[in-house]
Design a protein around this motif. Structure first.
Motif, mmCIF file in Angstrom:
data_model
loop_
_atom_site.group_PDB
_atom_site.id
_atom_site.type_symbol
_atom_site.label_atom_id
_atom_site.label_comp_id
_atom_site.label_asym_id
_atom_site.label_seq_id
_atom_site.Cartn_x
_atom_site.Cartn_y
_atom_site.Cartn_z
ATOM 1 N N ASP A 1 0.817 -1.213 0.000
ATOM 2 C CA ASP A 1 0.000 0.000 0.000
ATOM 3 C C ASP A 1 0.854 1.269 0.000
ATOM 4 O O ASP A 1 0.478 2.279 -0.592
ATOM 5 C CB ASP A 1 -0.946 0.026 1.205
ATOM 6 C CG ASP A 1 -2.038 -1.030 1.136
ATOM 7 O OD1 ASP A 1 -2.276 -1.594 0.040
ATOM 8 O OD2 ASP A 1 -2.649 -1.305 2.190
ATOM 9 N N GLN B 1 3.677 1.517 -1.392
ATOM 10 C CA GLN B 1 4.486 1.451 -2.617
ATOM 11 C C GLN B 1 5.973 1.283 -2.329
ATOM 12 O O GLN B 1 6.829 1.883 -2.992
ATOM 13 C CB GLN B 1 4.210 2.662 -3.505
ATOM 14 C CG GLN B 1 2.759 2.732 -3.935
ATOM 15 C CD GLN B 1 2.457 3.906 -4.827
ATOM 16 O OE1 GLN B 1 3.089 4.962 -4.750
ATOM 17 N NE2 GLN B 1 1.473 3.725 -5.697
ATOM 18 N N ARG C 1 9.176 -1.056 -2.540
ATOM 19 C CA ARG C 1 9.632 -2.172 -3.388
ATOM 20 C C ARG C 1 9.883 -3.392 -2.495
ATOM 21 O O ARG C 1 10.710 -3.345 -1.583
ATOM 22 C CB ARG C 1 10.907 -1.764 -4.117
ATOM 23 C CG ARG C 1 11.418 -2.804 -5.067
ATOM 24 C CD ARG C 1 12.638 -2.262 -5.816
ATOM 25 N NE ARG C 1 13.533 -3.355 -6.083
ATOM 26 C CZ ARG C 1 14.837 -3.264 -6.139
ATOM 27 N NH1 ARG C 1 15.436 -2.107 -5.937
ATOM 28 N NH2 ARG C 1 15.573 -4.314 -6.391
#
Length: 139
Positions: free
Chosen positions: A93, A95, A97
């Motif tokens: 959620d 973002q 990696r």
């Protein structure tokens, strides 16, 4: 006097931009910023201090094993598989990696994630028994 090493107090992480990296750690991982200047930031999370140190470009804390596999130097622990799955979803959620949740053939499950500079970290679903006992954590 007890002459044993008792704990890891500080971990140093190379970053290319102290400002951006410290914001990332605060916003994505919930770190607490305790100091920052142009060359370093001191963050507190996961029961220790982390120094983000301005380094040359393309530096990371990662290393390559004898088989040429890129490895992480730090594993964070969470309390159980449900907690691992929850933080994995949270990282998606936010973002961050990340890699898939893996079965590496030992107890628990793991996944890896990366910061802005490609520093690779591991998350494991098993808290150490000593940590659980010290902080009175039960399953």
């Amino acid at each position: 006097m007890n002459k044993k090493l008792l704990r890891v107090g500080t971990t140093y992480i190379p970053v290319s931009n102290v400002e951006h990296s410290s914001e990332w750690y605060v916003n994505k991982l919930g770190a607490e910023l305790s100091y920052k200047d142009e060359d370093k930031a001191i963050l507190n999370f996961a029961n220790q201090s982390f120094f983000l140190v301005k380094s040359k470009e393309n530096q990371s804390s990662n290393f390559y094993d004898i088989c040429g596999v890129e490895r992480f130097s730090i594993t964070f622990e969470v309390n159980g598989l449900n907690a691992l799955e929850a933080i994995h979803r949270d990282f998606i959620d936010k973002q961050i990696r990340i890699g898939a949740i893996e079965n590496r053939g030992h107890s628990g499950r793991n996944f890896v994630f990366f910061d802005l500079d490609g520093n690779k970290f591991d998350v494991w679903s098993e808290l150490s028994p000593i940590f659980k006992e010290k902080y009175l954590i039960s399953q």
